[in-house]
Design a protein around this motif. Structure first.
Motif, PDB file in Angstrom:
ATOM      1  N   THR A 104      40.223  53.637  36.227  1.00  0.00           N
ATOM      2  CA  THR A 104      41.534  54.041  36.064  1.00  0.00           C
ATOM      3  C   THR A 104      41.809  53.278  36.891  1.00  0.00           C
ATOM      4  O   THR A 104      42.693  52.200  37.785  1.00  0.00           O
ATOM      5  CB  THR A 104      42.398  55.091  35.416  1.00  0.00           C
ATOM      6  N   ALA A 105      41.664  53.727  38.623  1.00  0.00           N
ATOM      7  CA  ALA A 105      42.233  53.553  39.484  1.00  0.00           C
ATOM      8  C   ALA A 105      41.547  52.267  39.666  1.00  0.00           C
ATOM      9  O   ALA A 105      42.423  51.593  40.478  1.00  0.00           O
ATOM     10  CB  ALA A 105      40.999  54.415  40.634  1.00  0.00           C
ATOM     11  N   LEU A 117      40.643  49.860  37.747  1.00  0.00           N
ATOM     12  CA  LEU A 117      41.955  48.757  36.921  1.00  0.00           C
ATOM     13  C   LEU A 117      42.708  48.446  37.617  1.00  0.00           C
ATOM     14  O   LEU A 117      43.183  47.533  37.885  1.00  0.00           O
ATOM     15  CB  LEU A 117      41.689  48.849  35.662  1.00  0.00           C
ATOM     16  N   ALA A 118      43.709  49.777  38.111  1.00  0.00           N
ATOM     17  CA  ALA A 118      44.823  49.766  38.683  1.00  0.00           C
ATOM     18  C   ALA A 118      44.616  48.499  39.883  1.00  0.00           C
ATOM     19  O   ALA A 118      45.623  48.191  40.427  1.00  0.00           O
ATOM     20  CB  ALA A 118      45.193  50.839  39.348  1.00  0.00           C
ATOM     21  N   ALA A 119      43.671  49.122  40.739  1.00  0.00           N
ATOM     22  CA  ALA A 119      43.326  47.624  42.361  1.00  0.00           C
ATOM     23  C   ALA A 119      43.282  46.921  42.158  1.00  0.00           C
ATOM     24  O   ALA A 119      43.522  45.827  42.364  1.00  0.00           O
ATOM     25  CB  ALA A 119      42.116  48.313  42.553  1.00  0.00           C
ATOM     26  N   SER A 124      44.401  44.742  39.476  1.00  0.00           N
ATOM     27  CA  SER A 124      45.667  44.155  38.478  1.00  0.00           C
ATOM     28  C   SER A 124      46.790  44.502  39.243  1.00  0.00           C
ATOM     29  O   SER A 124      47.710  43.633  39.504  1.00  0.00           O
ATOM     30  CB  SER A 124      45.939  45.111  37.721  1.00  0.00           C
ATOM     31  N   LEU A 125      46.495  44.821  40.356  1.00  0.00           N
ATOM     32  CA  LEU A 125      47.227  44.862  42.217  1.00  0.00           C
ATOM     33  C   LEU A 125      48.127  43.076  42.412  1.00  0.00           C
ATOM     34  O   LEU A 125      49.144  42.702  42.054  1.00  0.00           O
ATOM     35  CB  LEU A 125      47.071  45.424  42.895  1.00  0.00           C
ATOM     36  N   LEU A 151      50.787  41.855  40.351  1.00  0.00           N
ATOM     37  CA  LEU A 151      52.867  42.030  40.980  1.00  0.00           C
ATOM     38  C   LEU A 151      52.565  40.466  41.789  1.00  0.00           C
ATOM     39  O   LEU A 151      54.445  39.956  41.370  1.00  0.00           O
ATOM     40  CB  LEU A 151      52.234  43.228  41.336  1.00  0.00           C
TER      41      LEU A 151
END
Length: 80
Positions: free
Chosen positions: A3-4, A6-8, A10-11, A14
Motif C-alpha cells: 500500500t505504501a 502504491l501510494a508513493a 501515485s503521488l 496530484l
C-alpha cells in the motif's frame, strides 16, 4: 508495504492538470498576446468555451438547449 509503495507511485497524479490546452498555456509568443487581448477586450470566459454533454431523449435535449440559450452570456447552444 504494498500500500505504501502504491501510494508513493501515485503521488505524481496530484500535479496533473486536466483540460484542453489552449493559447493561454503558451509563453509570451504572439499567440499568447492575441489570447490575452481577446480576453481583455471581450471579458473573462471569451477564450474558454463550455462544452455540455447530456444523455436523454430528444425532448430532454431540447429542454436542455432551451435552458442554455436562456442563460446569460451563452452565445450559442447546438444539438449534435
Amino acid at each position: 508495504m504494498p500500500t505504501a509503495l502504491l501510494a508513493a507511485l501515485s503521488l505524481p497524479a496530484l500535479d496533473m492538470r486536466l483540460g484542453f490546452a489552449d493559447a493561454g498555456t503558451d509563453d509570451t509568443s504572439i499567440t499568447r498576446q492575441a489570447y490575452d487581448l481577446l480576453a481583455e477586450g471581450f471579458g473573462p470566459g471569451f477564450n474558454g468555451p463550455l462544452m455540455v454533454v447530456a444523455e436523454g431523449d430528444s425532448a430532454a435535449a431540447s429542454q436542455a438547449r432551451a435552458a442554455l440559450e436562456d442563460t446569460k452570456c451563452v452565445a450559442a447552444a447546438v444539438l449534435g
